[in-house]
Scaffold this motif. Structure first.
Motif, PDB file in Angstrom:
ATOM      1  N   LYS A 189      -2.311  40.112  43.711  1.00  0.00           N
ATOM      2  CA  LYS A 189      -1.157  39.442  44.444  1.00  0.00           C
ATOM      3  C   LYS A 189      -1.466  38.843  45.676  1.00  0.00           C
ATOM      4  N   ILE A 208      12.889  32.554  49.570  1.00  0.00           N
ATOM      5  CA  ILE A 208      11.317  32.601  49.738  1.00  0.00           C
ATOM      6  C   ILE A 208      10.667  33.568  49.042  1.00  0.00           C
ATOM      7  N   LYS A 209      11.143  34.799  49.177  1.00  0.00           N
ATOM      8  CA  LYS A 209      10.512  36.027  48.501  1.00  0.00           C
ATOM      9  C   LYS A 209      10.428  35.816  46.926  1.00  0.00           C
ATOM     10  N   GLU A 210      11.737  35.602  46.522  1.00  0.00           N
ATOM     11  CA  GLU A 210      12.255  35.570  44.962  1.00  0.00           C
ATOM     12  C   GLU A 210      11.171  34.483  44.362  1.00  0.00           C
ATOM     13  N   CYS A 211      11.064  33.225  45.047  1.00  0.00           N
ATOM     14  CA  CYS A 211      10.402  32.224  44.702  1.00  0.00           C
ATOM     15  C   CYS A 211       8.759  32.645  44.424  1.00  0.00           C
ATOM     16  N   THR A 212       8.298  33.377  45.672  1.00  0.00           N
ATOM     17  CA  THR A 212       7.046  33.705  45.777  1.00  0.00           C
ATOM     18  C   THR A 212       6.795  34.767  44.624  1.00  0.00           C
ATOM     19  N   GLU A 213       7.624  35.665  44.134  1.00  0.00           N
ATOM     20  CA  GLU A 213       7.426  36.760  43.188  1.00  0.00           C
ATOM     21  C   GLU A 213       7.401  35.962  41.768  1.00  0.00           C
ATOM     22  N   LYS A 269       0.473  29.371  48.964  1.00  0.00           N
ATOM     23  CA  LYS A 269       1.308  29.592  50.149  1.00  0.00           C
ATOM     24  C   LYS A 269       2.009  28.401  50.653  1.00  0.00           C
ATOM     25  N   ASP A 325      15.791  30.525  53.765  1.00  0.00           N
ATOM     26  CA  ASP A 325      16.512  31.790  53.258  1.00  0.00           C
ATOM     27  C   ASP A 325      15.305  32.671  52.982  1.00  0.00           C
ATOM     28  N   GLN A 326      14.901  33.660  53.777  1.00  0.00           N
ATOM     29  CA  GLN A 326      13.888  34.816  53.448  1.00  0.00           C
ATOM     30  C   GLN A 326      14.070  35.406  52.000  1.00  0.00           C
ATOM     31  N   ASP A 327      15.001  35.876  51.697  1.00  0.00           N
ATOM     32  CA  ASP A 327      15.512  36.301  50.184  1.00  0.00           C
ATOM     33  C   ASP A 327      14.886  35.318  49.111  1.00  0.00           C
ATOM     34  N   VAL A 379       4.341  27.249  46.282  1.00  0.00           N
ATOM     35  CA  VAL A 379       5.582  28.137  46.275  1.00  0.00           C
ATOM     36  C   VAL A 379       6.630  27.249  47.257  1.00  0.00           C
TER      37      VAL A 379
END
Length: 125
Positions: free
Chosen positions: A25, A92-97, A32, A88-90, A36
């Protein structure tokens, strides 16, 4: 004369297809900083800011070459919407996942996303 085996650093080679460990991961700098954010831009245009993008696109079509001057309001509105999601941090995290899941699937199968077909098969006659 014997051919030398190609040396690949552990992070690059390995895995079932020789494309890297599917369960790894960790992300490279280019992933990064470029890949992403590219996914984020695509998703904001197609999922989050659809109305703003449509308005700007329609304004550009209606204005022709003068769209730079005439569509400032629509452009600003679209950019503001995209910026909201871009930070939006959520999201960003969703797109990274999502990116990591696609990369894992590619490393596992060796088939790029654009060449993968849906596994659903319609057998109705």
């Amino acid at each position: 004369m014997k051919e030398q085996a190609e040396y690949k650093p552990p992070k690059i080679g390995g895995g079932p297809m020789g494309l890297g460990d599917p369960d790894d991961k960790s992300m490279r700098k280019v992933e990064k900083d470029i890949l992403v954010p590219k996914l984020m831009r695509e998703r904001t245009k197609t999922e989050k800011c659809v109305d703003e993008v449509k308005e700007f696109h329609q304004c550009c079509l209606d204005s022709g070459l003068l769209h730079v001057v005439k569509c400032r309001k629509e452009n600003t509105k679209m950019q503001d919407c995209m910026k909201k999601w871009y930070y939006d941090q959520d999201f960003i995290k969703e797109c990274t996942e999502m990116y990591l899941a696609e990369r894992t699937e590619y490393r596992r199968t060796g088939i790029p996303k654009k060449h993968r077909r849906s596994t659903k098969v319609d057998i109705s006659i």
